[in-house]
Design an enzyme around this catalytic site. Structure first.
Site, PDB file in Angstrom:
ATOM      1  N   SER A   1      12.138  10.218   5.945  1.00 56.67           N
ATOM      2  CA  SER A   1      11.030  11.135   6.164  1.00 56.67           C
ATOM      3  C   SER A   1      11.582  12.527   6.452  1.00 56.67           C
ATOM      4  O   SER A   1      12.742  12.671   6.846  1.00 56.67           O
ATOM      5  CB  SER A   1      10.205  10.654   7.375  1.00 56.67           C
ATOM      6  OG  SER A   1       9.226  11.604   7.756  1.00 56.67           O
TER       7      SER A   1
ATOM      8  N   SER B   1       0.842  -1.197   0.000  1.00 61.92           N
ATOM      9  CA  SER B   1       0.000   0.000   0.000  1.00 61.92           C
ATOM     10  C   SER B   1       0.874   1.243   0.000  1.00 61.92           C
ATOM     11  O   SER B   1       2.104   1.159   0.052  1.00 61.92           O
ATOM     12  CB  SER B   1      -0.912   0.020   1.243  1.00 61.92           C
ATOM     13  OG  SER B   1      -0.132   0.092   2.429  1.00 61.92           O
TER      14      SER B   1
ATOM     15  N   TYR C   1       9.780   7.468  16.047  1.00 63.51           N
ATOM     16  CA  TYR C   1       9.832   7.509  14.585  1.00 63.51           C
ATOM     17  C   TYR C   1      10.997   8.370  14.112  1.00 63.51           C
ATOM     18  O   TYR C   1      11.742   7.977  13.204  1.00 63.51           O
ATOM     19  CB  TYR C   1       8.500   8.057  14.066  1.00 63.51           C
ATOM     20  CG  TYR C   1       8.340   8.049  12.566  1.00 63.51           C
ATOM     21  CD1 TYR C   1       8.233   6.853  11.862  1.00 63.51           C
ATOM     22  CD2 TYR C   1       8.240   9.247  11.857  1.00 63.51           C
ATOM     23  CE1 TYR C   1       8.056   6.854  10.488  1.00 63.51           C
ATOM     24  CE2 TYR C   1       8.049   9.254  10.487  1.00 63.51           C
ATOM     25  CZ  TYR C   1       7.959   8.057   9.808  1.00 63.51           C
ATOM     26  OH  TYR C   1       7.775   8.049   8.444  1.00 63.51           O
TER      27      TYR C   1
ATOM     28  N   THR D   1      -1.529   8.658   2.496  1.00 59.44           N
ATOM     29  CA  THR D   1      -1.528   7.213   2.715  1.00 59.44           C
ATOM     30  C   THR D   1      -2.194   6.910   4.056  1.00 59.44           C
ATOM     31  O   THR D   1      -2.721   7.803   4.720  1.00 59.44           O
ATOM     32  CB  THR D   1      -0.096   6.666   2.728  1.00 59.44           C
ATOM     33  OG1 THR D   1       0.578   7.149   3.907  1.00 59.44           O
ATOM     34  CG2 THR D   1       0.676   7.113   1.482  1.00 59.44           C
TER      35      THR D   1
ATOM     36  N   LYS E   1      14.141   7.187  11.833  1.00 56.79           N
ATOM     37  CA  LYS E   1      14.334   7.765  10.505  1.00 56.79           C
ATOM     38  C   LYS E   1      15.615   8.595  10.419  1.00 56.79           C
ATOM     39  O   LYS E   1      16.268   8.617   9.368  1.00 56.79           O
ATOM     40  CB  LYS E   1      13.113   8.604  10.119  1.00 56.79           C
ATOM     41  CG  LYS E   1      11.851   7.779   9.892  1.00 56.79           C
ATOM     42  CD  LYS E   1      12.019   6.770   8.759  1.00 56.79           C
ATOM     43  CE  LYS E   1      10.699   6.120   8.389  1.00 56.79           C
ATOM     44  NZ  LYS E   1      10.830   5.153   7.267  1.00 56.79           N
TER      45      LYS E   1
END
Length: 271
Positions: free
Chosen positions: A138, A15, A151, A186, A155
């Site tokens: 990101s 996805s 996160y 998304t 990243k």
């Protein structure tokens, strides 16, 4: 890069950005290897592509499954030209409220597992003396963003690994690309982990109004084909934040020059 001659292996391909990248490269004539945990959703992506595909479902944290998938990916046509480390999970929780296990899980999935997948494929690419490694980081891997401490840690770490690897591979014929997307439309926010590790289950307006995945994927692939090493795909404030923290090309060149001048050989010789 002639896409029709390339085999592209994408993790997190069921996805979002992974599926969009699969469609973009397939549209340019490439053959696609699709990986992720959900075999049914991978099959749906494969059915939507007008190209040859190979589905390799596995959990990126499973070392044995990773080794088996790597062997199958190479054996399919004899080579993997481009590997996209895209699998990952985000976060939406205050640091003070976040269970330590959430940090371990996100860093394991978003950083350690991506390194492991790359390390498994490196011998194949270095033996051939060619290939491209693409790391989906990101803007949160360039700028610390509230509610995403785990996160961001993962990243940021992924970019550090990729930058160091790029320098080492600069004399080996292997290109390394870092992509720092901003908000892309998304399910990343819905699938993000909350403070206790459960799925958040709802999205953010900034994500819902983000860059369409197909548009983001085209920008990414165009930049990879153009040879850009650090690729920022964002709009507005997010783009400005990324550009402020962009690593200058001259710095990347300087580190690569150290390698070309024998820095690694000297370090090994000195013990």
């Amino acid at each position: 890069m002639n896409a029709s001659e390339n085999i592209i292996w994408i993790t997190g391909a069921s996805s979002g950005i992974g599926a969009a990248l699969s469609a973009e490269w397939a549209g340019r004539g490439a053959k696609i290897i699709l990986s992720g945990r959900d075999e049914k959703r991978l099959a749906e992506v494969a059915d939507s592509l007008d190209t040859e595909t190979l589905i390799l479902p596995f959990d990126v944290r499973d070392d044995a499954a990773l080794a088996e998938a790597t062997s199958k990916a190479i054996a399919w046509t004899g080579n993997v030209d481009v590997f996209v480390a895209n699998a990952g999970v985000s976060q939406r929780s205050r640091a003070v409220k976040t269970d330590m296990q959430v940090y371990r899980d996100i860093i394991d999935i978003d950083l350690t597992a991506q390194i492991a997948a790359t390390q498994a494929l490196l011998p194949h690419m270095t033996e051939r003396g060619s290939g491209k490694l693409v790391f989906i980081s990101s803007i949160a891997g360039k700028v610390g963003v509230p509610m995403r401490t785990a996160y961001c840690a993962a990243k940021f770490g992924l970019i550090g690994y990729a930058d160091a690897l790029r320098a080492e591979m600069s004399v080996s014929g292997i290109d390394v690309h870092v992509i720092a997307p901003g908000s892309v439309a998304t399910n990343v926010s819905r699938n993000a982990l909350s403070a206790d590790g459960t799925r958040r289950g709802k999205s953010d307006d900034v994500i819902d109004n983000g860059i369409p995945p197909d548009e983001a994927a085209k920008t990414m692939v165009d930049a990879i084909v153009a040879g850009q090493r650090e690729i920022i795909v964002a709009r507005g404030m997010e783009e400005a934040m990324g550009e402020i923290r962009r690593t200058p090309d001259q710095l990347l060149d300087q580190v690569a020059a150290m390698v070309a001048a024998g820095y690694m050989d000297k370090m090994e010789a000195d013990g």
